[in-house]
Design a protein around this motif. Structure first.
Motif, PDB file in Angstrom:
ATOM      1  N   ARG A   1      -2.901  -9.696  -7.582  1.00  0.00           N
ATOM      2  CA  ARG A   1      -1.967 -10.319  -6.653  1.00  0.00           C
ATOM      3  C   ARG A   1      -0.614 -10.504  -7.345  1.00  0.00           C
ATOM      4  O   ARG A   1      -0.526 -11.167  -8.379  1.00  0.00           O
ATOM      5  CB  ARG A   1      -2.520 -11.662  -6.215  1.00  0.00           C
TER       6      ARG A   1
ATOM      7  N   THR B   1       2.690 -12.050  -8.428  1.00  0.00           N
ATOM      8  CA  THR B   1       3.230 -13.404  -8.416  1.00  0.00           C
ATOM      9  C   THR B   1       4.058 -13.629  -9.659  1.00  0.00           C
ATOM     10  O   THR B   1       3.857 -12.966 -10.672  1.00  0.00           O
ATOM     11  CB  THR B   1       2.103 -14.443  -8.347  1.00  0.00           C
TER      12      THR B   1
ATOM     13  N   ARG C   1       4.823 -16.856 -11.845  1.00  0.00           N
ATOM     14  CA  ARG C   1       4.492 -18.268 -12.049  1.00  0.00           C
ATOM     15  C   ARG C   1       5.252 -18.849 -13.238  1.00  0.00           C
ATOM     16  O   ARG C   1       4.692 -19.587 -14.015  1.00  0.00           O
ATOM     17  CB  ARG C   1       2.990 -18.432 -12.290  1.00  0.00           C
TER      18      ARG C   1
END
Length: 176
Positions: free
Chosen positions: A131, A133, A135
């Protein structure tokens, strides 16, 4: 008292003071504008390089994994890794000063290159089944996708209770 008295200067006295104040304010504003511009440039530059560094570290990690495995199962992922690293290498690492001449060959569209890097990162994540992303910052309240943990409960959860200490007065006579 035979001094020459210029009535025209007296009529334009307000404009003279206005012009002098404007010139002083403009010079003062230029100095502060440069200081604030450099500060904002450092902040935004750090944000951009934090993102680009994340992508580079992600790609280098997966490249090391594929190099260590020694098999060539997923050529698409390896292609995306190599292309992502090439795009990151094209990203400028210096900011030429205003006094240096620029040629059209040196001009790089950073926004376009950053969009290409993001797109290649997403393509790499899709080929890896990961996924996509970033962060680097603290978690947000956005839990609309429903894939991850409940961020709201994580943010409101207490680490330890203050139970009995809340009633005890402090040295200043304050209680919390």
């Amino acid at each position: 008292m035979t001094e020459h008295f210029d009535l025209e200067e007296l009529v334009h006295l307000e404009q003279t003071f206005y012009d002098a104040g404007y010139a002083d304010g403009f010079a003062h504003g230029r100095i502060h504008g440069l200081i604030e511009g450099r500060e904002l440039g450092r902040e935004k530059g750090f944000e951009i390089w934090e993102e680009i560094g994340f992508y580079e570290g992600f790609a280098l990690t997966w490249k090391a994994i594929y190099d260590h495995q020694g098999n060539d199962k997923d050529r698409r992922a390896v292609h995306h890794i190599n292309h992502l690293l090439e795009l990151i290498q094209q990203f400028p690492t210096i900011n030429p000063s205003a006094g240096q001449p620029h040629t059209s060959a040196e001009e790089i569209d950073m926004e376009k290159l950053q969009r290409q890097i993001r797109s290649r990162y997403k393509a790499l994540c899709a080929s890896l089944g990961v996924r996509p992303t970033l962060r680097a910052n603290a978690p947000t309240d956005d839990t609309s996708e429903g894939d991850g943990p409940d961020v709201q409960s994580t943010l409101t959860r207490k680490i330890w209770a203050l139970g009995g200490d809340t009633k005890r007065p402090t040295m200043q006579g304050l209680s919390f």
